[in-house]
Design a protein around this motif. Structure first.
Motif, mmCIF file in Angstrom:
data_model
loop_
_atom_site.group_PDB
_atom_site.id
_atom_site.type_symbol
_atom_site.label_atom_id
_atom_site.label_comp_id
_atom_site.label_asym_id
_atom_site.label_seq_id
_atom_site.Cartn_x
_atom_site.Cartn_y
_atom_site.Cartn_z
ATOM 1 N N ASP A 1 0.801 -1.221 0.000
ATOM 2 C CA ASP A 1 0.000 0.000 0.000
ATOM 3 C C ASP A 1 0.837 1.275 0.000
ATOM 4 O O ASP A 1 0.490 2.265 0.618
ATOM 5 C CB ASP A 1 -0.961 -0.005 1.194
ATOM 6 C CG ASP A 1 -0.232 -0.102 2.529
ATOM 7 O OD1 ASP A 1 0.976 -0.405 2.539
ATOM 8 O OD2 ASP A 1 -0.876 0.120 3.565
ATOM 9 N N ARG A 2 1.932 1.265 -0.731
ATOM 10 C CA ARG A 2 2.805 2.446 -0.810
ATOM 11 C C ARG A 2 2.111 3.574 -1.560
ATOM 12 O O ARG A 2 1.387 3.343 -2.514
ATOM 13 C CB ARG A 2 4.107 2.090 -1.514
ATOM 14 C CG ARG A 2 4.978 1.216 -0.678
ATOM 15 C CD ARG A 2 6.214 0.688 -1.315
ATOM 16 N NE ARG A 2 6.855 1.427 -2.373
ATOM 17 C CZ ARG A 2 8.054 1.145 -2.817
ATOM 18 N NH1 ARG A 2 8.758 0.164 -2.281
ATOM 19 N NH2 ARG A 2 8.583 1.838 -3.793
ATOM 20 N N SER A 3 2.388 4.799 -1.151
ATOM 21 C CA SER A 3 1.789 5.973 -1.795
ATOM 22 C C SER A 3 2.463 6.328 -3.117
ATOM 23 O O SER A 3 1.914 7.090 -3.911
ATOM 24 C CB SER A 3 1.850 7.175 -0.852
ATOM 25 O OG SER A 3 3.194 7.481 -0.529
ATOM 26 N N GLU A 4 3.610 5.768 -3.367
ATOM 27 C CA GLU A 4 4.387 6.102 -4.571
ATOM 28 C C GLU A 4 3.565 5.959 -5.855
ATOM 29 O O GLU A 4 3.560 6.848 -6.708
ATOM 30 C CB GLU A 4 5.626 5.214 -4.615
ATOM 31 C CG GLU A 4 6.447 5.342 -5.861
ATOM 32 C CD GLU A 4 7.557 4.294 -5.909
ATOM 33 O OE1 GLU A 4 8.331 4.369 -6.863
ATOM 34 O OE2 GLU A 4 7.656 3.426 -5.019
ATOM 35 N N ALA B 1 -0.959 10.575 -10.167
ATOM 36 C CA ALA B 1 -1.507 11.930 -10.063
ATOM 37 C C ALA B 1 -0.582 12.980 -10.671
ATOM 38 O O ALA B 1 -0.852 14.171 -10.598
ATOM 39 C CB ALA B 1 -1.778 12.269 -8.598
ATOM 40 N N GLY B 2 0.528 12.536 -11.273
ATOM 41 C CA GLY B 2 1.416 13.455 -11.975
ATOM 42 C C GLY B 2 2.703 13.821 -11.257
ATOM 43 O O GLY B 2 3.528 14.543 -11.800
ATOM 44 N N LEU C 1 11.139 8.732 -0.830
ATOM 45 C CA LEU C 1 11.242 9.125 -2.237
ATOM 46 C C LEU C 1 10.757 10.557 -2.361
ATOM 47 O O LEU C 1 9.609 10.863 -2.031
ATOM 48 C CB LEU C 1 10.387 8.209 -3.119
ATOM 49 C CG LEU C 1 10.330 8.560 -4.603
ATOM 50 C CD1 LEU C 1 11.712 8.435 -5.247
ATOM 51 C CD2 LEU C 1 9.321 7.674 -5.321
ATOM 52 N N LEU C 2 11.627 11.454 -2.781
ATOM 53 C CA LEU C 2 11.267 12.847 -2.997
ATOM 54 C C LEU C 2 10.632 12.967 -4.378
ATOM 55 O O LEU C 2 11.213 12.521 -5.371
ATOM 56 C CB LEU C 2 12.514 13.737 -2.901
ATOM 57 C CG LEU C 2 12.316 15.221 -3.154
ATOM 58 C CD1 LEU C 2 11.420 15.836 -2.085
ATOM 59 C CD2 LEU C 2 13.658 15.931 -3.209
ATOM 60 N N LEU C 3 9.429 13.538 -4.425
ATOM 61 C CA LEU C 3 8.716 13.732 -5.687
ATOM 62 C C LEU C 3 8.345 15.199 -5.838
ATOM 63 O O LEU C 3 8.233 15.927 -4.851
ATOM 64 C CB LEU C 3 7.427 12.901 -5.706
ATOM 65 C CG LEU C 3 7.586 11.397 -5.551
ATOM 66 C CD1 LEU C 3 7.089 10.962 -4.204
ATOM 67 C CD2 LEU C 3 6.858 10.667 -6.638
ATOM 68 N N ARG C 4 8.142 15.619 -7.080
ATOM 69 C CA ARG C 4 7.707 16.997 -7.363
ATOM 70 C C ARG C 4 6.665 16.971 -8.466
ATOM 71 O O ARG C 4 6.623 16.044 -9.280
ATOM 72 C CB ARG C 4 8.889 17.867 -7.788
ATOM 73 C CG ARG C 4 9.505 17.453 -9.118
ATOM 74 C CD ARG C 4 10.673 18.304 -9.535
ATOM 75 N NE ARG C 4 10.325 19.524 -10.185
ATOM 76 C CZ ARG C 4 9.889 19.652 -11.436
ATOM 77 N NH1 ARG C 4 9.709 18.589 -12.184
ATOM 78 N NH2 ARG C 4 9.628 20.829 -11.940
#
Length: 67
Positions: free
Chosen positions: A10-13, A19-20, A54-57
């Protein structure tokens, strides 16, 4: 945005990418401080947590170079 990278399904990644959000880098041992200075425990590691973040932008987000 930081996504907790762990071994559970159930990872949010995946949701964030759908969602982009785009990955930027993996932050190793990101949660160590939170699990050694506070009351948080990791369901994978216990305490301290050695799971990476994990850093996302979002594309088009302004970064420090734009400030």
């Amino acid at each position: 945005m930081i996504s907790w990278l762990h071994n559970e399904p159930d990872r949010s990644e995946g949701v964030l990418k759908a969602a982009g959000w785009q990955p930027v880098t993996v932050l190793h041992d990101y949660w160590v401080r939170a699990t050694t200075t506070g009351e948080a425990d990791c369901s994978q590691c216990g305490r301290p947590c050695h799971c990476p973040g994990l850093l996302l932008r979002l594309p088009g987000d302004r970064g420090p170079s734009d400030w």
